[in-house]
Design a protein around this motif. Structure first.
Motif, PDB file in Angstrom:
ATOM      1  N   LEU A  74      -3.551  -2.479 -14.969  1.00  0.00           N
ATOM      2  CA  LEU A  74      -2.696  -2.049 -16.080  1.00  0.00           C
ATOM      3  C   LEU A  74      -1.783  -0.892 -15.682  1.00  0.00           C
ATOM      4  O   LEU A  74      -0.588  -0.889 -15.986  1.00  0.00           O
ATOM      5  CB  LEU A  74      -3.571  -1.641 -17.261  1.00  0.00           C
ATOM      6  N   ALA A  75      -2.337   0.085 -14.994  1.00  0.00           N
ATOM      7  CA  ALA A  75      -1.542   1.251 -14.619  1.00  0.00           C
ATOM      8  C   ALA A  75      -0.434   0.880 -13.634  1.00  0.00           C
ATOM      9  O   ALA A  75       0.664   1.436 -13.685  1.00  0.00           O
ATOM     10  CB  ALA A  75      -2.440   2.331 -14.014  1.00  0.00           C
ATOM     11  N   ALA A 123       2.392  -0.543 -15.560  1.00  0.00           N
ATOM     12  CA  ALA A 123       3.102   0.522 -16.247  1.00  0.00           C
ATOM     13  C   ALA A 123       4.015   1.281 -15.290  1.00  0.00           C
ATOM     14  O   ALA A 123       5.146   1.633 -15.635  1.00  0.00           O
ATOM     15  CB  ALA A 123       2.102   1.482 -16.885  1.00  0.00           C
ATOM     16  N   VAL A 124       3.527   1.532 -14.091  1.00  0.00           N
ATOM     17  CA  VAL A 124       4.338   2.225 -13.081  1.00  0.00           C
ATOM     18  C   VAL A 124       5.593   1.427 -12.761  1.00  0.00           C
ATOM     19  O   VAL A 124       6.697   1.972 -12.679  1.00  0.00           O
ATOM     20  CB  VAL A 124       3.508   2.476 -11.807  1.00  0.00           C
ATOM     21  N   ARG A 125       5.444   0.129 -12.588  1.00  0.00           N
ATOM     22  CA  ARG A 125       6.597  -0.724 -12.281  1.00  0.00           C
ATOM     23  C   ARG A 125       7.637  -0.642 -13.396  1.00  0.00           C
ATOM     24  O   ARG A 125       8.835  -0.485 -13.146  1.00  0.00           O
ATOM     25  CB  ARG A 125       6.118  -2.169 -12.111  1.00  0.00           C
ATOM     26  N   THR A 126       7.187  -0.743 -14.641  1.00  0.00           N
ATOM     27  CA  THR A 126       8.101  -0.691 -15.776  1.00  0.00           C
ATOM     28  C   THR A 126       8.830   0.652 -15.848  1.00  0.00           C
ATOM     29  O   THR A 126      10.044   0.707 -16.063  1.00  0.00           O
ATOM     30  CB  THR A 126       7.336  -0.938 -17.085  1.00  0.00           C
ATOM     31  N   PRO A 144      -8.749   6.387  -9.677  1.00  0.00           N
ATOM     32  CA  PRO A 144      -8.095   5.118  -9.333  1.00  0.00           C
ATOM     33  C   PRO A 144      -8.803   4.430  -8.173  1.00  0.00           C
ATOM     34  O   PRO A 144      -9.178   5.057  -7.181  1.00  0.00           O
ATOM     35  CB  PRO A 144      -6.676   5.554  -8.931  1.00  0.00           C
ATOM     36  N   GLY A 145      -9.000   3.119  -8.286  1.00  0.00           N
ATOM     37  CA  GLY A 145      -9.608   2.343  -7.222  1.00  0.00           C
ATOM     38  C   GLY A 145      -8.607   1.987  -6.139  1.00  0.00           C
ATOM     39  O   GLY A 145      -7.399   2.203  -6.278  1.00  0.00           O
ATOM     40  N   ALA A 146      -9.103   1.378  -5.066  1.00  0.00           N
ATOM     41  CA  ALA A 146      -8.251   1.019  -3.924  1.00  0.00           C
ATOM     42  C   ALA A 146      -7.201  -0.013  -4.319  1.00  0.00           C
ATOM     43  O   ALA A 146      -6.038   0.066  -3.887  1.00  0.00           O
ATOM     44  CB  ALA A 146      -9.115   0.503  -2.780  1.00  0.00           C
ATOM     45  N   GLU A 147      -7.602  -0.995  -5.141  1.00  0.00           N
ATOM     46  CA  GLU A 147      -6.648  -2.023  -5.545  1.00  0.00           C
ATOM     47  C   GLU A 147      -5.512  -1.415  -6.355  1.00  0.00           C
ATOM     48  O   GLU A 147      -4.337  -1.729  -6.143  1.00  0.00           O
ATOM     49  CB  GLU A 147      -7.346  -3.104  -6.371  1.00  0.00           C
ATOM     50  N   LEU A 148      -5.847  -0.528  -7.285  1.00  0.00           N
ATOM     51  CA  LEU A 148      -4.814   0.118  -8.100  1.00  0.00           C
ATOM     52  C   LEU A 148      -3.862   0.926  -7.230  1.00  0.00           C
ATOM     53  O   LEU A 148      -2.636   0.842  -7.392  1.00  0.00           O
ATOM     54  CB  LEU A 148      -5.467   1.017  -9.145  1.00  0.00           C
ATOM     55  N   GLN A 149      -4.391   1.702  -6.313  1.00  0.00           N
ATOM     56  CA  GLN A 149      -3.532   2.520  -5.463  1.00  0.00           C
ATOM     57  C   GLN A 149      -2.605   1.653  -4.607  1.00  0.00           C
ATOM     58  O   GLN A 149      -1.432   1.991  -4.416  1.00  0.00           O
ATOM     59  CB  GLN A 149      -4.388   3.423  -4.584  1.00  0.00           C
ATOM     60  N   ALA A 150      -3.131   0.532  -4.105  1.00  0.00           N
ATOM     61  CA  ALA A 150      -2.298  -0.355  -3.283  1.00  0.00           C
ATOM     62  C   ALA A 150      -1.178  -0.975  -4.114  1.00  0.00           C
ATOM     63  O   ALA A 150      -0.022  -1.063  -3.663  1.00  0.00           O
ATOM     64  CB  ALA A 150      -3.168  -1.444  -2.666  1.00  0.00           C
ATOM     65  N   GLU A 151      -1.492  -1.413  -5.340  1.00  0.00           N
ATOM     66  CA  GLU A 151      -0.467  -2.029  -6.172  1.00  0.00           C
ATOM     67  C   GLU A 151       0.563  -1.007  -6.639  1.00  0.00           C
ATOM     68  O   GLU A 151       1.756  -1.308  -6.744  1.00  0.00           O
ATOM     69  CB  GLU A 151      -1.115  -2.721  -7.375  1.00  0.00           C
ATOM     70  N   VAL A 152       0.123   0.212  -6.926  1.00  0.00           N
ATOM     71  CA  VAL A 152       1.063   1.264  -7.302  1.00  0.00           C
ATOM     72  C   VAL A 152       2.012   1.556  -6.155  1.00  0.00           C
ATOM     73  O   VAL A 152       3.227   1.721  -6.350  1.00  0.00           O
ATOM     74  CB  VAL A 152       0.303   2.535  -7.738  1.00  0.00           C
ATOM     75  N   ALA A 153       1.484   1.615  -4.942  1.00  0.00           N
ATOM     76  CA  ALA A 153       2.341   1.848  -3.776  1.00  0.00           C
ATOM     77  C   ALA A 153       3.369   0.736  -3.623  1.00  0.00           C
ATOM     78  O   ALA A 153       4.518   0.980  -3.240  1.00  0.00           O
ATOM     79  CB  ALA A 153       1.479   1.961  -2.528  1.00  0.00           C
ATOM     80  N   GLU A 196       1.225  10.248  -9.979  1.00  0.00           N
ATOM     81  CA  GLU A 196       0.017  11.072  -9.963  1.00  0.00           C
ATOM     82  C   GLU A 196      -1.036  10.459 -10.863  1.00  0.00           C
ATOM     83  O   GLU A 196      -0.719   9.891 -11.906  1.00  0.00           O
ATOM     84  CB  GLU A 196       0.323  12.495 -10.448  1.00  0.00           C
ATOM     85  N   PHE A 197      -2.300  10.588 -10.450  1.00  0.00           N
ATOM     86  CA  PHE A 197      -3.435  10.136 -11.251  1.00  0.00           C
ATOM     87  C   PHE A 197      -4.218  11.372 -11.686  1.00  0.00           C
ATOM     88  O   PHE A 197      -4.669  12.151 -10.847  1.00  0.00           O
ATOM     89  CB  PHE A 197      -4.338   9.209 -10.438  1.00  0.00           C
ATOM     90  N   MET A 198      -4.375  11.563 -12.991  1.00  0.00           N
ATOM     91  CA  MET A 198      -5.076  12.730 -13.520  1.00  0.00           C
ATOM     92  C   MET A 198      -5.879  12.338 -14.750  1.00  0.00           C
ATOM     93  O   MET A 198      -5.587  11.318 -15.391  1.00  0.00           O
ATOM     94  CB  MET A 198      -4.091  13.829 -13.934  1.00  0.00           C
TER      95      MET A 198
END
Length: 325
Positions: A6-7, A10-13, A32-41, A50-52
């Protein structure tokens, strides 16, 4: 959600909306998990992310403002307050299930034919929605799924029996439906690529040729020679027209493409031309062929195909001549 964390969606949008600094927040102790960080990148498009937890975000960025949850499904975002605007994204309004359904619905194509719009697309999107729940799913998996259906179709047709003919026709319609899944997955997860589109087009063309040739061969084995010859003639005319277009596209200055005939007539907006376009699209061809074959009218289907192929070849030559003039 719909194949992406989901995050990350949201980042892409937000990144596409012009935000250069994005804060993803959640109640502590979320990390954030590894999958989330990879997709955000992959999807951040150069934005700082930033993740907080919520308390940290408020302390570090007191001026941050929230964006509406519907933006996760492709809604319009407010413009950034400044060139380096900061946005804290959170869901609101629609449930995640509603957002997911809306995201998948938006994967339809404006150029869908009448059968795709009302029959194929609702089924393929239902399949896509379920496949997108698998974290490893990629568009190419669906593309090869269509290829497997095509192989099963050809195997059934080559049996030379009435049962094989019906099974092949139904598998061709199934392949026509499933053909939409790879594009839906690609658009939902932002994984569209020229390579994927080329592979999809190649498999589509091979499936079409295999169906026509397979039906003609099946009828030939059943002793229905005239219809088989009509199908072979129609297939030869189709190949001739596509070859001519391909050569013209490769060597011509104007770059006439395989879609040139459709584009040419789509410029003549009328109800008649719209219906003619729909009736010559693959979705209608597959559905009508399946209905005719199941109804015992396979010979009629091949005669009709030969007539349509002959008319199409004449139109191709006329359009090509006009482009050359």
């Amino acid at each position: 959600m719909a194949g992406l964390p989901l995050a990350a969606r949201a980042v892409r949008t937000a990144a596409e909306g012009g935000y250069s600094h994005i804060v993803i927040t959640a109640p502590a102790p979320w990390q954030p998990g590894a999958e989330l960080q990879a997709e955000v990148a992959r999807l951040a498009a150069g934005a700082v992310v930033e993740f907080m937890d919520e308390a940290q975000a408020l302390a570090a960025h007191p001026a941050a403002h929230a964006l509406p949850g519907m933006a996760l499904a492709g809604g319009t975002l407010p413009a950034p307050a400044a060139p380096a605007g900061i946005a804290s994204l959170r869901t609101a309004g629609e449930s995640l299930a509603e957002l997911e359904r809306r995201i998948v619905r938006q994967t339809a194509k404006a150029g869908d034919g009448i059968i795709s719009r009302h029959i194929n697309r609702p089924i393929s999107q239902s399949i896509s929605r379920r496949l997108l729940r698998l974290a490893w799913i990629r568009p190419v998996h669906a593309t090869w799924g269509t290829a497997l259906l095509a192989v099963a179709m050809l195997a059934a047709l080559l049996l030379g029996t009435r049962g094989g003919l019906i099974a092949g026709a139904l598998l061709f319609q199934a392949a026509s439906i499933f053909d939409g899944v790879d594009g839906e997955i690609a658009r939902a997860t932002f994984r569209s690529s020229p390579q994927g589109a080329r592979l999809d087009s190649l498999i589509d063309a091979a499936t079409n040729f295999a169906c026509i040739g397979g039906v003609a061969w099946n009828l030939q084995l059943q002793g229905i020679t005239d219809a088989a010859l009509a199908g072979a003639a129609g297939l030869a005319m189709l190949v001739t027209g596509l070859t001519v277009i391909g050569l013209r596209s490769r060597h011509g200055k104007e770059g006439l493409t395989f879609n040139a005939v459709k584009v040419h007539f789509s410029q003549r907006r009328s109800r008649v031309m719209e219906w003619l376009t729909w009736l010559t699209m693959r979705d209608f061809f597959a559905f009508a062929g399946a209905v005719l074959i199941v109804a015992g009218l396979a010979s009629f289907a091949l005669y009709a195909f030969a007539i349509v192929a002959a008319g199409w070849l004449v139109v191709v030559i006329a359009v090509m001549a006009r482009h050359s003039a």
